[in-house]
Design an enzyme around this catalytic site. Structure first.
Site, PDB file in Angstrom:
ATOM      1  N   GLU A  92       9.114   1.276  11.266  1.00 37.64           N
ATOM      2  CA  GLU A  92      10.225   2.229  11.150  1.00 37.64           C
ATOM      3  C   GLU A  92       9.572   3.601  11.193  1.00 37.64           C
ATOM      4  OE1 GLU A  92      12.200   4.774  10.096  1.00 37.64           O
ATOM      5  OE2 GLU A  92      13.167   3.996   8.299  1.00 37.64           O
TER       6      GLU A  92
ATOM      7  N   LYS B  77       0.889  -1.181   0.000  1.00 35.35           N
ATOM      8  CA  LYS B  77       0.000   0.000   0.000  1.00 35.35           C
ATOM      9  C   LYS B  77       0.920   1.223   0.000  1.00 35.35           C
ATOM     10  CE  LYS B  77      -1.946   2.981   1.979  1.00 35.35           C
ATOM     11  NZ  LYS B  77      -1.724   4.396   1.592  1.00 35.35           N
TER      12      LYS B  77
ATOM     13  N   CYS C  92      13.841  10.323   7.547  1.00 31.71           N
ATOM     14  CA  CYS C  92      13.591   9.928   8.938  1.00 31.71           C
ATOM     15  C   CYS C  92      14.869   9.980   9.774  1.00 31.71           C
ATOM     16  CB  CYS C  92      12.946   8.557   9.009  1.00 31.71           C
ATOM     17  SG  CYS C  92      13.801   7.317   8.053  1.00 31.71           S
TER      18      CYS C  92
ATOM     19  N   GLU D  56       9.081  16.043  15.053  1.00 30.96           N
ATOM     20  CA  GLU D  56       9.730  15.796  13.770  1.00 30.96           C
ATOM     21  C   GLU D  56       9.126  16.781  12.768  1.00 30.96           C
ATOM     22  OE1 GLU D  56      10.831  11.838  11.403  1.00 30.96           O
ATOM     23  OE2 GLU D  56       8.679  12.160  11.520  1.00 30.96           O
TER      24      GLU D  56
HETATM   25  P1  NAI Z   1       1.754   8.565   7.770  1.00 28.14           P
HETATM   26  O1  NAI Z   1       2.604   7.821   8.684  1.00 28.14           O
HETATM   27  O2  NAI Z   1       0.347   8.817   8.209  1.00 28.14           O
HETATM   28  O3  NAI Z   1       1.677   7.799   6.352  1.00 28.14           O
HETATM   29  C1  NAI Z   1       2.534   6.762   5.952  1.00 28.14           C
HETATM   30  C2  NAI Z   1       1.746   5.618   5.324  1.00 28.14           C
HETATM   31  O4  NAI Z   1       0.812   5.107   6.263  1.00 28.14           O
HETATM   32  C3  NAI Z   1       0.920   6.004   4.101  1.00 28.14           C
HETATM   33  O5  NAI Z   1       0.951   4.954   3.166  1.00 28.14           O
HETATM   34  C4  NAI Z   1      -0.482   6.132   4.670  1.00 28.14           C
HETATM   35  O6  NAI Z   1      -1.492   5.942   3.721  1.00 28.14           O
HETATM   36  C5  NAI Z   1      -0.499   5.019   5.706  1.00 28.14           C
HETATM   37  N1  NAI Z   1      -1.486   5.167   6.773  1.00 28.14           N
HETATM   38  C6  NAI Z   1      -1.937   6.317   7.334  1.00 28.14           C
HETATM   39  N2  NAI Z   1      -2.855   6.045   8.283  1.00 28.14           N
HETATM   40  C7  NAI Z   1      -2.986   4.701   8.332  1.00 28.14           C
HETATM   41  C8  NAI Z   1      -3.785   3.807   9.122  1.00 28.14           C
HETATM   42  N3  NAI Z   1      -4.614   4.254  10.038  1.00 28.14           N
HETATM   43  N4  NAI Z   1      -3.653   2.474   8.902  1.00 28.14           N
HETATM   44  C9  NAI Z   1      -2.786   2.005   7.981  1.00 28.14           C
HETATM   45  N5  NAI Z   1      -2.029   2.806   7.210  1.00 28.14           N
HETATM   46  C10 NAI Z   1      -2.111   4.131   7.376  1.00 28.14           C
HETATM   47  O7  NAI Z   1       2.495   9.930   7.442  1.00 28.14           O
HETATM   48  P2  NAI Z   1       1.974  11.309   6.768  1.00 28.14           P
HETATM   49  O8  NAI Z   1       0.682  11.715   7.363  1.00 28.14           O
HETATM   50  O9  NAI Z   1       2.022  11.179   5.309  1.00 28.14           O
HETATM   51  O10 NAI Z   1       3.122  12.332   7.229  1.00 28.14           O
HETATM   52  C11 NAI Z   1       3.022  13.042   8.445  1.00 28.14           C
HETATM   53  C12 NAI Z   1       4.345  13.109   9.149  1.00 28.14           C
HETATM   54  O11 NAI Z   1       4.833  11.803   9.387  1.00 28.14           O
HETATM   55  C13 NAI Z   1       5.466  13.770   8.402  1.00 28.14           C
HETATM   56  O12 NAI Z   1       5.439  15.153   8.521  1.00 28.14           O
HETATM   57  C14 NAI Z   1       6.668  13.180   9.065  1.00 28.14           C
HETATM   58  O13 NAI Z   1       6.968  13.878  10.236  1.00 28.14           O
HETATM   59  C15 NAI Z   1       6.234  11.798   9.413  1.00 28.14           C
HETATM   60  N6  NAI Z   1       6.747  10.819   8.434  1.00 28.14           N
HETATM   61  C16 NAI Z   1       7.833  10.079   8.780  1.00 28.14           C
HETATM   62  C17 NAI Z   1       8.380   9.196   7.878  1.00 28.14           C
HETATM   63  C18 NAI Z   1       9.555   8.368   8.225  1.00 28.14           C
HETATM   64  O14 NAI Z   1      10.211   7.819   7.347  1.00 28.14           O
HETATM   65  N7  NAI Z   1       9.896   8.205   9.470  1.00 28.14           N
HETATM   66  C19 NAI Z   1       7.856   9.058   6.510  1.00 28.14           C
HETATM   67  C20 NAI Z   1       6.686   9.863   6.260  1.00 28.14           C
HETATM   68  C21 NAI Z   1       6.178  10.714   7.195  1.00 28.14           C
END
Ligand code: NAI
Ligand code: MG
Length: 496
Positions: A263, A188, A297, A392
């Site tokens: 992660e 996904k 990250c 972050e």
């Molecule tokens: P997110 O963690 O919500 O999204 C990442 C993935 O999770 C996407 O594929 C999303 O569709 C999926 N997802 C979201 N809610 C879910 C749920 N309830 N169940 C299953 N899958 C779900 O991150 P978002 O909202 O895009 O970004 C927000 C913040 O997250 C960023 O500003 C950053 O600080 C952090 N982030 C950190 C990352 C890392 O590599 N550590 C990568 C991306 C975002």
């Protein structure tokens, strides 16, 4: 030429018509016909509507993965290794398409996505291909006439839920070890960056992967993502993304008693001691803070510098930042492009609102029309308890704090809920050793930053995650243990 026109010929035709769900070796629309819009952060233009997969689409993808699982395991590790090696070759061959898709979708510069990105991704796949035929169990010492052994078996269907910051690398970091172990997958991708994942199925098929082993459901996190996490036939969840969403996924997975590999976020420190090569330390601080617009990250953008070298360090950082080429990521000379989405741009602006920036020469900052660009920021004066200091940011912001004594440097480095990475700059072996033992994080770079190979495992401490990515150690997470005990001479019941 519009962004969409540029993509023609690089993505499968059905995808451009909204058939972006890949199950059983076929591109499909969402069962209910819903879609969502994907845009390019380069100019904010709409690319095309992507299938918004929901429960029924997830059911079909999981059924496809489940049906393909026994045969994919049964062919054995050597055969799986051959497919993975061929897949790595296909990735190298498709670097132009993969690069263009990632740049247009995520805004990462083409100089990175079209060259080093696919090369590194292919290296990673080859690393796990090399392990696929070396998986093994154990045999235990038992009394004569008895034998006991442990075998590792794949789980079956694993869900890989990935974010938008490094779409190709994020996807393959999961796919490669999961497949090497003989599992099947439902992926996904993030709703902001699904394009790269649309190229992979064809490469996998050319590499000889049977249909059904890898499936893709495009959709939203709360819909397709959550449906995958709670699906009865998904044995394990591998997720990269925010700590907040990681917590939600772990809670839901907990209800269904399934394992997770998470992660998550970071707020990593880069410590500069006064005996360091200050010029190199400034290079590192600027690179880690601003590459990929700070959307990494493991970014070590929380700089902790010894007070007596602050002025020199800051002067060098400002000079180096003034030379970074921020601009159109499709220009091969660009080093930093836009952030991924309008939403992220606004989030960064909110988190940095009211922070007093160090004056910077930003002639090098050349945003594209309509692009989601955020001006780089360096801050020295800020409230250490503010959201800016604690959360972050995932944007181009470097924060600097000073210290006088070594112990204070490590205390400040660890004063965070996160523990993903850390970087320490010093010419003293004693200080380097202290950094190794004192910094609470999954990877610590001494006199370097972001140096990693597929062999080096990274495992988030504290709120930065559960489990391991990269390396031999990641493999065990994708296999379960089964022990077998045999008695040759007949078993006697203790009741007898
Ligand atoms: P997110 O963690 O919500 O999204 C990442 C993935 O999770 C996407 O594929 C999303 O569709 C999926 N997802 C979201 N809610 C879910 C749920 N309830 N169940 C299953 N899958 C779900 O991150 P978002 O909202 O895009 O970004 C927000 C913040 O997250 C960023 O500003 C950053 O600080 C952090 N982030 C950190 C990352 C890392 O590599 N550590 C990568 C991306 C975002
Ligand atoms: Mg996009």
């Amino acid at each position: 030429m519009s962004m969409l026109e540029k993509l023609r010929g690089h993505l499968p035709e059905p995808c451009l018509e909204g058939k972006t769900i890949w199950t059983d070796g076929e591109w499909r629309s969402a069962r209910h016909g819903s879609t969502f819009t994907n845009v390019s952060p380069i100019d904010g233009s709409r690319l095309f509507d992507v299938a918004r997969g929901m429960g029924e689409d997830v059911d079909a993808a999981v059924a496809s993965a489940r049906a393909a699982a026994p045969a994919w395991h049964a062919i054995g590790g050597a055969a799986r290794a051959r497919v993975l090696r061929a897949f790595a070759a296909e990735i190298r061959g498709a670097s132009a398409s993969l690069g263009l898709a990632e740049t247009i979708d995520a805004g990462r510069p083409i100089a990175l996505t079209g060259a080093s990105g696919p090369q590194r991704a292919a290296d990673l796949v080859e690393f796990y291909a090399g392990l696929a035929d070396k998986l093994s169990g154990r045999v235990y010492d038992m009394p004569a006439g008895q034998s006991a052994s442990m075998v590792r078996e794949p789980y079956g269907v694993i869900a890989a839920i990935t974010p938008w910051n490094y779409p190709l690398a994020n996807a393959l970091t999961k796919l490669a070890p999961i497949l090497a172990c003989g599992n099947t997958v439902v992926m996904k991708p993030a709703e902001q960056t699904p394009l790269v994942t649309m190229i992979l199925p064809e490469l996998l098929r050319k590499a000889g992967l049977p249909d059904g082993v890898v499936n893709v459901v495009t959709g939203l996190g709360q819909e397709a993502g959550a449906a995958l996490v709670s699906h009865r036939d998904v044995a394990k969840i591998s997720f990269t993304g925010s700590t907040q969403t990681g917590r939600r996924i772990a809670a839901l997975a907990g209800e269904h008693l399934k394992g997770v590999v998470l992660e998550l976020g970071g707020k990593s420190a880069l410590i500069v001691f006064d005996d360091a090569d200050i010029d190199r330390a400034a290079d590192a601080a600027v690179f880690t803070s601003f590459m990929n617009q700070g959307q990494t990250c493991t970014s070590c953008n929380r700089i902790i510098v010894q007070r007596n070298v602050l002025d020199e360090f800051l002067t060098r950082c400002r000079a180096k930042l003034a030379r970074i080429r921020f601009g159109d990521p499709l220009d091969p000379t660009t080093q930093v492009g836009p952030v991924v989405s309008k939403q992220q741009m606004e989030r960064i602006e909110r988190l940095t609102d009211g922070i007093v920036p160090v004056p910077l020469d930003l002639d090098c900052f050349r945003p594209t029309d309509g692009g989601y660009f955020v001006k780089p920021l360096i801050a020295v004066d800020f409230d250490p308890e503010s959201a800016f200091a604690r959360t972050e940011i995932f944007g181009p912001a470097m924060s600097i704090r000073t210290f006088d004594h070594d112990a204070e440097a490590f205390r400040l480095a660890n004063d965070t809920e996160y523990g993903l990475a850390g970087s320490c700059w010093t010419s003293s072996l004693a200080r380097a050793e202290m950094a190794k033992s004192s910094i609470q994080a999954g990877v610590i770079w001494i006199n370097c930053v972001h140096v990693l190979t597929p062999a080096v495992p990274v495992s988030g401490h504290k709120s930065s995650g559960i489990g391991i990515e990269y390396g031999v150690d990641a493999i065990e997470q994708y296999m379960r243990v089964k022990s077998v005990v045999t008695l040759a001479g007949g078993w006697t019941s203790p009741f007898a």
